[in-house]
Design a protein around this motif. Structure first.
Motif, mmCIF file in Angstrom:
data_model
loop_
_atom_site.group_PDB
_atom_site.id
_atom_site.type_symbol
_atom_site.label_atom_id
_atom_site.label_comp_id
_atom_site.label_asym_id
_atom_site.label_seq_id
_atom_site.Cartn_x
_atom_site.Cartn_y
_atom_site.Cartn_z
ATOM 1 N N GLY A 95 0.057 -1.719 -9.386
ATOM 2 C CA GLY A 95 0.893 -0.908 -8.595
ATOM 3 C C GLY A 95 0.200 0.285 -8.305
ATOM 4 N N ARG A 96 -0.875 0.785 -8.619
ATOM 5 C CA ARG A 96 -1.668 1.635 -8.474
ATOM 6 C C ARG A 96 -3.021 1.452 -7.620
ATOM 7 N NH1 ARG A 96 -0.874 3.419 -14.126
ATOM 8 N NH2 ARG A 96 -2.826 2.192 -14.239
ATOM 9 N N ALA A 97 -3.918 -0.180 -7.712
ATOM 10 C CA ALA A 97 -4.538 -0.584 -7.220
ATOM 11 C C ALA A 97 -3.978 -1.406 -6.025
ATOM 12 C CB ALA A 97 -5.688 -1.654 -7.968
ATOM 13 N N ALA A 98 -2.921 -1.350 -5.866
ATOM 14 C CA ALA A 98 -2.729 -1.694 -4.209
ATOM 15 C C ALA A 98 -2.056 -0.840 -3.130
ATOM 16 C CB ALA A 98 -1.258 -2.707 -4.410
ATOM 17 N N MET A 151 2.515 -5.114 -6.598
ATOM 18 C CA MET A 151 2.137 -4.974 -5.623
ATOM 19 C C MET A 151 3.748 -4.703 -4.459
ATOM 20 S SD MET A 151 -0.723 -7.023 -6.438
ATOM 21 C CE MET A 151 -0.498 -8.283 -7.311
ATOM 22 N N GLY A 152 3.653 -5.750 -4.339
ATOM 23 C CA GLY A 152 4.805 -5.948 -3.210
ATOM 24 C C GLY A 152 5.231 -3.993 -2.023
ATOM 25 N N ALA A 153 6.022 -3.522 -3.722
ATOM 26 C CA ALA A 153 6.216 -2.426 -3.911
ATOM 27 C C ALA A 153 5.519 -1.236 -3.925
ATOM 28 C CB ALA A 153 7.397 -2.555 -5.227
ATOM 29 N N ALA A 154 4.574 -1.886 -3.443
ATOM 30 C CA ALA A 154 3.896 -0.534 -3.641
ATOM 31 C C ALA A 154 2.859 -0.014 -1.832
ATOM 32 C CB ALA A 154 2.093 -0.252 -4.566
ATOM 33 N N LEU A 155 3.248 -1.727 -1.421
ATOM 34 C CA LEU A 155 3.179 -1.211 0.005
ATOM 35 C C LEU A 155 4.230 -1.627 0.718
ATOM 36 C CD1 LEU A 155 0.428 -4.753 -0.374
ATOM 37 C CD2 LEU A 155 -0.436 -2.676 -0.294
ATOM 38 N N PRO A 175 -1.163 -5.606 5.069
ATOM 39 C CA PRO A 175 -1.068 -6.652 4.757
ATOM 40 C C PRO A 175 -1.218 -7.387 3.133
ATOM 41 C CG PRO A 175 -3.326 -6.108 4.924
ATOM 42 C CD PRO A 175 -2.711 -4.897 5.347
ATOM 43 N N PHE A 176 -0.223 -8.216 2.790
ATOM 44 C CA PHE A 176 -0.395 -9.061 1.605
ATOM 45 C C PHE A 176 -0.561 -10.387 1.440
ATOM 46 C CE2 PHE A 176 2.750 -8.910 -2.385
ATOM 47 C CZ PHE A 176 1.514 -9.190 -3.090
ATOM 48 N N ILE A 177 -1.815 -10.320 1.227
ATOM 49 C CA ILE A 177 -1.936 -11.983 1.402
ATOM 50 C C ILE A 177 -1.916 -12.719 -0.153
ATOM 51 C CG2 ILE A 177 -3.364 -14.013 2.029
ATOM 52 C CD1 ILE A 177 -4.518 -10.812 4.329
ATOM 53 N N THR A 178 -0.425 -13.527 -0.454
ATOM 54 C CA THR A 178 -1.247 -14.273 -1.876
ATOM 55 C C THR A 178 -1.109 -16.064 -1.171
ATOM 56 O OG1 THR A 178 1.190 -15.483 -1.563
ATOM 57 C CG2 THR A 178 0.400 -13.434 -2.923
ATOM 58 N N LYS A 213 8.838 -9.262 1.649
ATOM 59 C CA LYS A 213 8.334 -7.977 1.778
ATOM 60 C C LYS A 213 8.060 -7.977 3.065
ATOM 61 C CE LYS A 213 7.909 -6.495 -2.385
ATOM 62 N NZ LYS A 213 8.907 -6.220 -2.722
ATOM 63 N N ALA A 214 8.618 -9.268 4.426
ATOM 64 C CA ALA A 214 8.104 -9.383 5.723
ATOM 65 C C ALA A 214 9.316 -7.870 5.986
ATOM 66 C CB ALA A 214 7.760 -9.628 5.911
ATOM 67 N N GLU A 215 10.039 -7.967 5.535
ATOM 68 C CA GLU A 215 11.938 -7.528 6.013
ATOM 69 C C GLU A 215 11.761 -5.817 5.651
ATOM 70 O OE1 GLU A 215 13.761 -8.575 8.282
ATOM 71 O OE2 GLU A 215 12.687 -10.586 7.805
#
Length: 202
Positions: A60-63, A95-99, A105-108, A124-126
């Motif tokens: 979470g911190r790194a994101a 990680m998504g919550a941190a963003l 961008p969040f890519i998987t 997370k797009a919403e």
């Protein structure tokens, strides 16, 4: 230029993503488990974030500190595959919550059969995240791989499809009698995901 947090940064695909990003002028922080793994990251010019997918606070911190996240790590424990998927889901959620609300961008990479993890990423797009999923080929080959398709189409030992396609710098589309399935060199497999975030910011 961006600071990108990459999980799985020391893996076969992840290390290629790190090289691509640094080569394009971006700063990379990569998740790794040990000093031994960190040596390769540092040699490539990346910063090191020590931890595993279990270290949710670290993720979470790194994101939150990055301009974007590329999530490539996965616990390949096939004796407890559902457990590995559950761990991946928790990591994605943190990680998504941190963003959220950042527009970052969040890519998987895609899971088979549209798993719940993929659905969590796209949700997370919403929530103000530029979420996307990259579908890789069933196999990725190139320098440093571990013997993918070491037999030819007649199942004879030799150069096989791996060597053939590496030498020709080609991708193999579709299946083959050797059982390799579709495969691509790592650059072809990761460029869409590895640089998508950065290109949107230029």
């Amino acid at each position: 230029m961006m600071k990108v947090f990459v999980t799985g940064a020391t893996g076969y695909v992840g290390s290629a993503v790190v090289r691509e990003l640094i080569g394009a002028g971006h700063t990379v922080s990569g998740l790794c488990r040990s000093e031994e793994k960190a040596a390769g990251l540092k040699a490539a010019g990346a910063e090191t974030v020590y931890g595993t997918l279990d270290d949710l606070d670290t993720l979470g911190r790194a994101a939150a500190a990055a301009d974007g996240v590329i999530h490539l790590a996965f616990t390949n424990d096939f004796s407890n595959f559902e457990g590995a998927l559950d761990l991946d889901l928790r990591a994605v959620e943190v990680m998504g919550a941190a963003l959220e609300g950042s527009g970052k961008p969040f890519i998987t990479t895609a899971h088979a059969n549209g798993h719940t993890v993929d659905q969590a990423v796209l949700a997370k797009a919403e929530q103000g995240v530029r979420a996307s999923i990259v579908s890789l080929a069933p196999s990725v080959h190139g320098e440093g791989d571990k013997g993918l398709c070491a037999y030819d189409d007649q199942h004879r030992p030799g150069e096989g499809l791996r060597g053939l396609h590496r030498r020709r710098n080609e991708s193999l589309a579709g299946g083959s009698p050797s059982g390799c399935g579709g495969s691509v060199p790592p650059g072809a497999g990761i460029r869409p995901g590895g640089l998508a975030a950065a290109r949107r910011r230029r």
